[in-house]
Design a protein around this motif. Sequence first.
Motif, PDB file in Angstrom:
ATOM      1  N   MET A   1       1.519   7.245 -11.302  1.00  0.00           N
ATOM      2  CA  MET A   1       1.237   7.295  -9.874  1.00  0.00           C
ATOM      3  C   MET A   1      -0.197   7.732  -9.601  1.00  0.00           C
ATOM      4  O   MET A   1      -0.842   7.249  -8.661  1.00  0.00           O
ATOM      5  CB  MET A   1       2.224   8.249  -9.195  1.00  0.00           C
ATOM      6  N   VAL A   2      -0.711   8.647 -10.409  1.00  0.00           N
ATOM      7  CA  VAL A   2      -2.111   9.063 -10.267  1.00  0.00           C
ATOM      8  C   VAL A   2      -3.041   7.874 -10.489  1.00  0.00           C
ATOM      9  O   VAL A   2      -4.025   7.683  -9.764  1.00  0.00           O
ATOM     10  CB  VAL A   2      -2.422  10.216 -11.242  1.00  0.00           C
TER      11      VAL A   2
ATOM     12  N   ASP B   1      11.410  14.982  -3.546  1.00  0.00           N
ATOM     13  CA  ASP B   1      11.875  16.044  -4.455  1.00  0.00           C
ATOM     14  C   ASP B   1      10.749  16.529  -5.356  1.00  0.00           C
ATOM     15  O   ASP B   1      10.894  16.628  -6.584  1.00  0.00           O
ATOM     16  CB  ASP B   1      13.045  15.555  -5.319  1.00  0.00           C
ATOM     17  N   ALA B   2       9.610  16.838  -4.752  1.00  0.00           N
ATOM     18  CA  ALA B   2       8.464  17.294  -5.548  1.00  0.00           C
ATOM     19  C   ALA B   2       8.767  18.589  -6.284  1.00  0.00           C
ATOM     20  O   ALA B   2       8.089  18.918  -7.265  1.00  0.00           O
ATOM     21  CB  ALA B   2       7.246  17.475  -4.637  1.00  0.00           C
ATOM     22  N   ASP B   3       9.775  19.327  -5.821  1.00  0.00           N
ATOM     23  CA  ASP B   3      10.161  20.566  -6.500  1.00  0.00           C
ATOM     24  C   ASP B   3      10.777  20.305  -7.871  1.00  0.00           C
ATOM     25  O   ASP B   3      10.958  21.245  -8.649  1.00  0.00           O
ATOM     26  CB  ASP B   3      11.153  21.349  -5.631  1.00  0.00           C
ATOM     27  N   ARG B   4      11.081  19.044  -8.180  1.00  0.00           N
ATOM     28  CA  ARG B   4      11.659  18.712  -9.488  1.00  0.00           C
ATOM     29  C   ARG B   4      10.581  18.494 -10.555  1.00  0.00           C
ATOM     30  O   ARG B   4      10.892  18.104 -11.671  1.00  0.00           O
ATOM     31  CB  ARG B   4      12.562  17.483  -9.379  1.00  0.00           C
ATOM     32  N   MET B   5       9.330  18.706 -10.206  1.00  0.00           N
ATOM     33  CA  MET B   5       8.274  18.638 -11.215  1.00  0.00           C
ATOM     34  C   MET B   5       8.218  19.952 -11.994  1.00  0.00           C
ATOM     35  O   MET B   5       8.290  21.026 -11.400  1.00  0.00           O
ATOM     36  CB  MET B   5       6.918  18.367 -10.557  1.00  0.00           C
ATOM     37  N   THR B   6       8.079  19.863 -13.308  1.00  0.00           N
ATOM     38  CA  THR B   6       7.866  21.063 -14.102  1.00  0.00           C
ATOM     39  C   THR B   6       6.460  21.594 -13.839  1.00  0.00           C
ATOM     40  O   THR B   6       5.623  20.915 -13.231  1.00  0.00           O
ATOM     41  CB  THR B   6       8.021  20.763 -15.598  1.00  0.00           C
ATOM     42  N   GLU B   7       6.184  22.807 -14.307  1.00  0.00           N
ATOM     43  CA  GLU B   7       4.859  23.385 -14.080  1.00  0.00           C
ATOM     44  C   GLU B   7       3.775  22.529 -14.732  1.00  0.00           C
ATOM     45  O   GLU B   7       2.710  22.306 -14.144  1.00  0.00           O
ATOM     46  CB  GLU B   7       4.815  24.808 -14.643  1.00  0.00           C
TER      47      GLU B   7
ATOM     48  N   ASP C   1       0.811  -1.216   0.000  1.00  0.00           N
ATOM     49  CA  ASP C   1       0.000   0.000   0.000  1.00  0.00           C
ATOM     50  C   ASP C   1       0.848   1.271   0.000  1.00  0.00           C
ATOM     51  O   ASP C   1       0.330   2.364   0.271  1.00  0.00           O
ATOM     52  CB  ASP C   1      -0.934   0.015   1.217  1.00  0.00           C
ATOM     53  N   LEU C   2       2.139   1.125  -0.275  1.00  0.00           N
ATOM     54  CA  LEU C   2       3.043   2.285  -0.346  1.00  0.00           C
ATOM     55  C   LEU C   2       3.572   2.421  -1.767  1.00  0.00           C
ATOM     56  O   LEU C   2       4.083   1.467  -2.350  1.00  0.00           O
ATOM     57  CB  LEU C   2       4.214   2.109   0.623  1.00  0.00           C
ATOM     58  N   ASP C   3       3.437   3.613  -2.329  1.00  0.00           N
ATOM     59  CA  ASP C   3       4.023   3.929  -3.631  1.00  0.00           C
ATOM     60  C   ASP C   3       4.963   5.113  -3.456  1.00  0.00           C
ATOM     61  O   ASP C   3       4.664   6.053  -2.694  1.00  0.00           O
ATOM     62  CB  ASP C   3       2.943   4.272  -4.658  1.00  0.00           C
ATOM     63  N   VAL C   4       6.078   5.079  -4.140  1.00  0.00           N
ATOM     64  CA  VAL C   4       7.088   6.131  -4.022  1.00  0.00           C
ATOM     65  C   VAL C   4       7.385   6.694  -5.408  1.00  0.00           C
ATOM     66  O   VAL C   4       7.685   5.943  -6.338  1.00  0.00           O
ATOM     67  CB  VAL C   4       8.389   5.594  -3.390  1.00  0.00           C
ATOM     68  N   LEU C   5       7.285   7.999  -5.528  1.00  0.00           N
ATOM     69  CA  LEU C   5       7.624   8.681  -6.779  1.00  0.00           C
ATOM     70  C   LEU C   5       8.884   9.498  -6.532  1.00  0.00           C
ATOM     71  O   LEU C   5       8.890  10.444  -5.746  1.00  0.00           O
ATOM     72  CB  LEU C   5       6.483   9.597  -7.227  1.00  0.00           C
ATOM     73  N   THR C   6       9.960   9.101  -7.161  1.00  0.00           N
ATOM     74  CA  THR C   6      11.226   9.822  -7.049  1.00  0.00           C
ATOM     75  C   THR C   6      11.874   9.826  -8.417  1.00  0.00           C
ATOM     76  O   THR C   6      11.310   9.288  -9.372  1.00  0.00           O
ATOM     77  CB  THR C   6      12.143   9.163  -5.999  1.00  0.00           C
ATOM     78  N   THR C   7      13.023  10.436  -8.541  1.00  0.00           N
ATOM     79  CA  THR C   7      13.683  10.483  -9.837  1.00  0.00           C
ATOM     80  C   THR C   7      15.187  10.456  -9.663  1.00  0.00           C
ATOM     81  O   THR C   7      15.711  11.007  -8.690  1.00  0.00           O
ATOM     82  CB  THR C   7      13.280  11.741 -10.631  1.00  0.00           C
ATOM     83  N   THR C   8      15.858   9.793 -10.588  1.00  0.00           N
ATOM     84  CA  THR C   8      17.312   9.856 -10.628  1.00  0.00           C
ATOM     85  C   THR C   8      17.763  10.888 -11.649  1.00  0.00           C
ATOM     86  O   THR C   8      18.955  11.108 -11.822  1.00  0.00           O
ATOM     87  CB  THR C   8      17.902   8.483 -11.006  1.00  0.00           C
ATOM     88  N   GLY C   9      16.806  11.503 -12.329  1.00  0.00           N
ATOM     89  CA  GLY C   9      17.125  12.506 -13.342  1.00  0.00           C
ATOM     90  C   GLY C   9      16.999  13.915 -12.794  1.00  0.00           C
ATOM     91  O   GLY C   9      16.839  14.141 -11.596  1.00  0.00           O
ATOM     92  N   VAL C  10      17.078  14.881 -13.697  1.00  0.00           N
ATOM     93  CA  VAL C  10      17.005  16.283 -13.301  1.00  0.00           C
ATOM     94  C   VAL C  10      15.572  16.674 -12.948  1.00  0.00           C
ATOM     95  O   VAL C  10      15.348  17.504 -12.062  1.00  0.00           O
ATOM     96  CB  VAL C  10      17.552  17.179 -14.436  1.00  0.00           C
ATOM     97  N   ILE C  11      14.575  16.086 -13.638  1.00  0.00           N
ATOM     98  CA  ILE C  11      13.178  16.413 -13.374  1.00  0.00           C
ATOM     99  C   ILE C  11      12.375  15.128 -13.192  1.00  0.00           C
ATOM    100  O   ILE C  11      12.801  14.040 -13.595  1.00  0.00           O
ATOM    101  CB  ILE C  11      12.556  17.250 -14.521  1.00  0.00           C
TER     102      ILE C  11
ATOM    103  N   ARG D   1       9.340  13.130 -14.459  1.00  0.00           N
ATOM    104  CA  ARG D   1       8.659  13.109 -15.754  1.00  0.00           C
ATOM    105  C   ARG D   1       7.144  13.031 -15.582  1.00  0.00           C
ATOM    106  O   ARG D   1       6.636  12.449 -14.627  1.00  0.00           O
ATOM    107  CB  ARG D   1       9.152  11.936 -16.594  1.00  0.00           C
ATOM    108  N   ARG D   2       6.434  13.591 -16.550  1.00  0.00           N
ATOM    109  CA  ARG D   2       4.964  13.613 -16.495  1.00  0.00           C
ATOM    110  C   ARG D   2       4.396  12.191 -16.555  1.00  0.00           C
ATOM    111  O   ARG D   2       3.400  11.886 -15.884  1.00  0.00           O
ATOM    112  CB  ARG D   2       4.416  14.451 -17.651  1.00  0.00           C
ATOM    113  N   ASP D   3       5.021  11.322 -17.339  1.00  0.00           N
ATOM    114  CA  ASP D   3       4.529   9.942 -17.437  1.00  0.00           C
ATOM    115  C   ASP D   3       4.600   9.232 -16.092  1.00  0.00           C
ATOM    116  O   ASP D   3       3.730   8.420 -15.770  1.00  0.00           O
ATOM    117  CB  ASP D   3       5.345   9.166 -18.471  1.00  0.00           C
TER     118      ASP D   3
END
Length: 382
Positions: A83-84, A103-109, A64-74, A76-78
């Motif tokens: 995750m949605v 690192d939610a700040d790494r999402m683009t607008e 019941d745990l999902d984690v959204l993170t990135t090893t990249g600079v941003i 990605r929308r996909d």
Amino acid sequence: EAVETLAAAALGGGALTHAWLITGPPGSGRSNLAFAFAAALLSPDGRGEDEATLNQVRARTHPDLDVLTTTGVIIRRDDVREMVQRSHYAPSTGPYRVIVVEDADRMTERTSNFLLKELEEPAERTIWVLCAPSEADMLPTIRSRVRVVRLRTPSVEAVARLLVERDGVEQGAALRAARQAQSHIGMAHRLATDPPASERRQRTVEAVLAVHTAPDAVAAAAELLEIAKEDADAVTAQLDTEEREHALRALGVEPGARIPPALRGQVRRLEEAQKRRATRGLRDGLDRILVDLLSVFRDVGALQLGAGVPLVNAEAEEALRAWAVRARPQGVLAVLDAVAQARGRLAGNVAPALAVEALLVTVAAAAGGHIPWPSGLAGAAR
């Protein structure tokens, strides 16, 4: 206060909203707090003390745990779209599904707006936990739909105590690492337990304090870029090798064997992800160097003002005092502004070499007792 707020919400003694934003400076423990909150929400006792749940959360394997993170600079929308979709799955073992976005700040607008739609009409039994350095890093529309929990920078003494008690670091080394890391817990651990990392930081400080002329600035920029690359390689090289070996084993490819054509696409995608991580690692390494440079010129300014505060770079006190005598206070302030500008340029995808060289030319001007032109006036003068 942050722990008390989230503990009360998990136990039903406080308001449990569908979306949270944990903010705090780098190294303050945002992710640790997010996963502790997730463990409390997913534990049968609501306290996060159930050993089986704790182990699953630590391993990121709880159903019941999902984690959204990135090893990249941003981010990605996909990845956000996936995750949605998962946020609408019913919990399998407990009352909630918890989604942690590091690192939610790494999402683009554009990506943030996609997440916004989900926060406006959330799934009934899903809790979102976002992590970012500050509220200002998120869109105002997202800030209005989350409950904010703020972390503070821990004291040097508190970080040193953690290194002593948790990692067995000697007291003096722990205090030195915590001071040089400016209370960044993860960086303090690294400086205290990884001698090459500590050596690279020392080289950074020595390189910038040796800048007196424009040629010095160009040479020092090359040195700092090399240090950042070494730092990034140290972090990612072993991880890349382990990931590739694990992936090949999972695909049934023997060590040293030729990769079948049908599997090459999967291996190529892994290599592309590793390249993105390397790019982020280099940029993160440069940003850490710039933070160290901020501490150097903070120390110079403190000495000029006779502030009587402890120096972050006490080991370089003699060179710092020489700088404080030679440079004018306005020049030191110009350098601090130039460091902030360089960090902004790197975030805006400016070539790292150009951003660092421009900063160090400002350092050279200040070292010679000159006051660098503000960027707007410099443009007008040209």
